[in-house]
Design an enzyme around this catalytic site. Sequence first.
Site, PDB file in Angstrom:
ATOM      1  N   GLU A   1     -13.285   4.831  -7.654  1.00  0.00           N
ATOM      2  CA  GLU A   1     -13.805   5.107  -6.308  1.00  0.00           C
ATOM      3  C   GLU A   1     -14.962   6.089  -6.312  1.00  0.00           C
ATOM      4  OE1 GLU A   1     -10.657   4.536  -6.927  1.00  0.00           O
ATOM      5  OE2 GLU A   1     -10.118   2.966  -5.494  1.00  0.00           O
TER       6      GLU A   1
ATOM      7  N   HIS B   1      -0.074   5.047   1.380  1.00  0.00           N
ATOM      8  CA  HIS B   1      -0.865   3.903   1.849  1.00  0.00           C
ATOM      9  C   HIS B   1      -0.912   3.808   3.369  1.00  0.00           C
ATOM     10  CE1 HIS B   1      -0.671   2.490  -2.283  1.00  0.00           C
ATOM     11  NE2 HIS B   1      -1.540   1.553  -1.974  1.00  0.00           N
TER      12      HIS B   1
END
Lengths: 326, 331
Positions: A60, A129
């Site tokens: 990322e 999440h």
Amino acid sequence: MGVMTYREALNLALREEMRRDPRVFILGEEVGVYEGAYKVTQGLLPEFGEKRVIDTPICESGFTGVGIGAAMLGLRPVVEMMTFNFAILALDQIVNTAAKLCYMSGGQYNVPIVIRGPGGPAHQLAAQHSQSMESYFYHVPGLKVVRPSTPRDAKGLLKSAIRDDNPVIFIEAETLYGLKGDVPEDPEFTIPLGVAEVRREGTDVTVIAYMGMMYRSLEVAEELERDGISVEIVDPRTLRPMDIDTIIGSVRKTHRAVVVEAGAGFAGMGSEIVAFITEHAFDDLDASVERVTGANAPMPYARNLEQLKTPSKEKIKAAIRKVCYA
Amino acid sequence: MAQAKTVLSSKVDVELARRLYFQMFLIRRFEEKAAEMYALGKIGGFLHLYIGEEAVAVGATSVLRSDDYAVSSYRDHGHCLAKGSDPRRMMAELFGRRDGLSKGKGGSMHLFDKSVGFLGGHAIVGAHLPLAAGAAFAVKYQGGDQVVLCSFGDGAVPQGEFHESLNLASLWKLPVIYLCENNRYAMGTAIHRALAQTEIWRIAETYRIPGEVVDGMDVLAVRDVVGRAVARTRTEHTPTLIEARTYRFRGHSMRDPSAAIYRTKEEVEREKQRDPIALFRDRCLRDGILTEADLRALEKEVNDTVDDAVAFADASPEPPDEWLLADIYKE
Ligand SMILES: Cc1ncc(C[n+]2csc(CCOP(=O)(O)OP(=O)(O)O)c2C)c(N)n1
């Protein structure tokens, strides 16, 4: 005007902007061959090719930095975070680099990047999440932060975000991808960043809410209507810059306000909006402003606890009744 | 550590010798003067000097075209000057004045000069490595043949972003040259205390890109190695990792006294014997490329340039209050 899902509206926005401007490209994990973890980039690879729809490895920070560097040289990258929970790995690139380059360079460089993907509570995805990530970003000068609640807004705001010359954090929601709504098919249709929308007119109390909490508040408003309480709902849509005028205007009309947010309440968006209202409309208030927020806990997995974590209709209703003394 | 390879340089003509000497000497004087100004309180914050490492930036940048890009860390004065930035506006930036490159809002660690393709000084160790890959990505995307020179210290090598960047640059064949300026210390941490693989150039093999090591005290050797990498990168878009072995003569920053606790005085004195500027000066004289008078004249020109930069910076007003809230966003 056509009816389409939130996901399709985002897809259309990407497609139109890529057709319009060859500098726009997409970068992220699984955006190409796999067509997006949530299928937002479906069909883009066949249309635009590998040059403009680029699958990245899982890194990322690295691929966000690549997007920022490319933006410095004038390209207009759209970086997809598979979910915004992973954007924390790129937080340094976003906060220390993207948000600061214009300022640190005295305006010589700017970073026209969009970082987008789903965030917020989903269904039983648990602590890593299912977080409301916007608070990590809206604190930072130099970033713009968007949370689009409807398919129409998804399209109009994403197009504006791509055309914006600054870094825009654009947080969608897993739970809204399948939502259907009217979306203008005009490729020049956009919605300016920083403009709130009154979702429902009312006279007794203003509720400020976005995404899932906006829909939950709408249901509450319908129910309270039957009890004679008229609720106005304002959806900020862009959290930074925030459309204070619309919010204050509504509060001046109703004299009461409730802020609803899914994220944890401590130092959250609700605190900020309450502060704005007391600074700008204290004399117009007939009651102190109420906040309904997510519990100050990580997101639990168990279904019952998950429900407890997020503001329920009952809690929203109770807050509205409280400020209305009803 | 293995002996760094010293590549016997190609012929040096008078013009090139003058340019290289001028630039190295300019960086040295600019920074010596900056140190003085720091002591006088004219410059604040952190000030990281590049003294001792000048041959790396100058040798590497000397093979770039003016439309190529360079990007650096917080130790960025040398790279910015070598890229051709105006010493006056740089000094004004160090002073925090309105005529500074970044209008006084960046300071020593954040010099940016778009007009010469300098993509800035970045103060988070390792963070500008993906940025360099991104700039190289943009060059390739736009069909250009420029290269991006990315300078960083050995301290960036343990960072994830170093590895992420090399992997991406190799996978996507990006025209970027990663130039590690190995001065053996990251602040007070000696390289063998920070890296499992201290032969940094060898890491290139892991990412299947060319890796080379060079004596960073020899400006011509640096020029040769980077020159070859640039040629390869321009035509084949092959990234390269180069390790230049160098040494900083001063402390990590002005807040770290030079006789520091993490290295011995003897070591510092020994390394100073290989001062890149003195080495190049001797060589020019020995090979009859430049005369003592030539060198004196260049030194005088540099001194005047730096004095003028300081006068300019001193005369430049402070940024106006309105600038606090300007440039946060591009309007
Ligand atoms: C991510 C990060 N961690 C720590 C620091 C503090 N810091 C600044 S410079 C430095 C040492 C870096 O050494 P190196 O990369 O070898 O460069 P050099 O100073 O030798 O030029 C450290 C630890 C930082 N700026 N960024």
